[in-house]
Design a protein around this motif. Structure first.
Motif, PDB file in Angstrom:
ATOM      1  N   ASP A  10       0.992   1.438  -4.449  1.00 53.28           N
ATOM      2  CA  ASP A  10       0.177   0.507  -3.644  1.00 53.28           C
ATOM      3  C   ASP A  10       1.021  -0.623  -3.070  1.00 53.28           C
ATOM      4  N   ASP A  11       2.205  -0.869  -3.643  1.00 50.29           N
ATOM      5  CA  ASP A  11       3.076  -1.938  -3.155  1.00 50.29           C
ATOM      6  C   ASP A  11       3.926  -1.506  -1.962  1.00 50.29           C
ATOM      7  N   LYS A  61       4.503  -3.472   1.637  1.00 53.63           N
ATOM      8  CA  LYS A  61       4.337  -4.924   1.523  1.00 53.63           C
ATOM      9  C   LYS A  61       5.587  -5.654   1.997  1.00 53.63           C
ATOM     10  N   ARG A  62       5.364  -6.833   2.574  1.00 56.34           N
ATOM     11  CA  ARG A  62       6.474  -7.702   2.963  1.00 56.34           C
ATOM     12  C   ARG A  62       7.093  -8.282   1.703  1.00 56.34           C
ATOM     13  N   GLN A  82      10.394 -13.782   5.561  1.00 57.49           N
ATOM     14  CA  GLN A  82      10.476 -12.360   5.265  1.00 57.49           C
ATOM     15  C   GLN A  82      11.932 -11.913   5.161  1.00 57.49           C
ATOM     16  N   SER A  85       0.979 -10.407  -4.170  1.00 55.66           N
ATOM     17  CA  SER A  85      -0.375 -10.530  -3.623  1.00 55.66           C
ATOM     18  C   SER A  85      -0.741  -9.211  -2.957  1.00 55.66           C
ATOM     19  N   ASP A  86      -1.872  -9.197  -2.271  1.00 58.20           N
ATOM     20  CA  ASP A  86      -2.321  -7.973  -1.612  1.00 58.20           C
ATOM     21  C   ASP A  86      -1.389  -7.521  -0.501  1.00 58.20           C
ATOM     22  N   ASP A  87      -0.660  -8.480   0.125  1.00 59.04           N
ATOM     23  CA  ASP A  87       0.156  -8.105   1.278  1.00 59.04           C
ATOM     24  C   ASP A  87       1.626  -8.507   1.192  1.00 59.04           C
ATOM     25  N   GLU A  88       2.038  -9.172   0.088  1.00 64.74           N
ATOM     26  CA  GLU A  88       3.449  -9.537   0.000  1.00 64.74           C
ATOM     27  C   GLU A  88       3.926  -9.694  -1.437  1.00 64.74           C
TER      28      GLU A  88
END
Length: 79
Positions: A8-9, A12-13, A21, A70-73
């Motif tokens: 799931d990761d 991700k950024r 980034q 987190s959900d996106d990084e």
């Protein structure tokens, strides 16, 4: 942080402690994320992360460098 990385990761950024980034998680293999670094990433940051001078496609991210997920990084600790 004792992080547990999963598929799931992927995507991700990966950001430094300042939110800049530095790459993207390309894959997670056996719980270890492999990061495709941004081309402009400073060699000093690569060195501090133990990524060396080699021009590899991806680098393993050591969980001891991770501050939070987190959900996106994935945010790294200040190195």
């Amino acid at each position: 942080m004792c992080a547990e990385f999963t598929k799931d990761d992927e995507g991700k950024r990966v950001v430094d402690a300042d939110g800049e980034q530095i790459g993207i998680v390309e894959s997670v293999e056996s719980g270890t994320p492999h990061v495709d670094p941004d081309p402009g990433m400073a060699d000093t940051i690569k060195s501090k992360l133990g990524w060396g001078d080699a021009d590899e496609e991806t680098y393993k991210l050591d969980e001891q460098n991770v501050e939070s997920i987190s959900d996106d990084e994935i945010r790294l600790e200040r190195v």
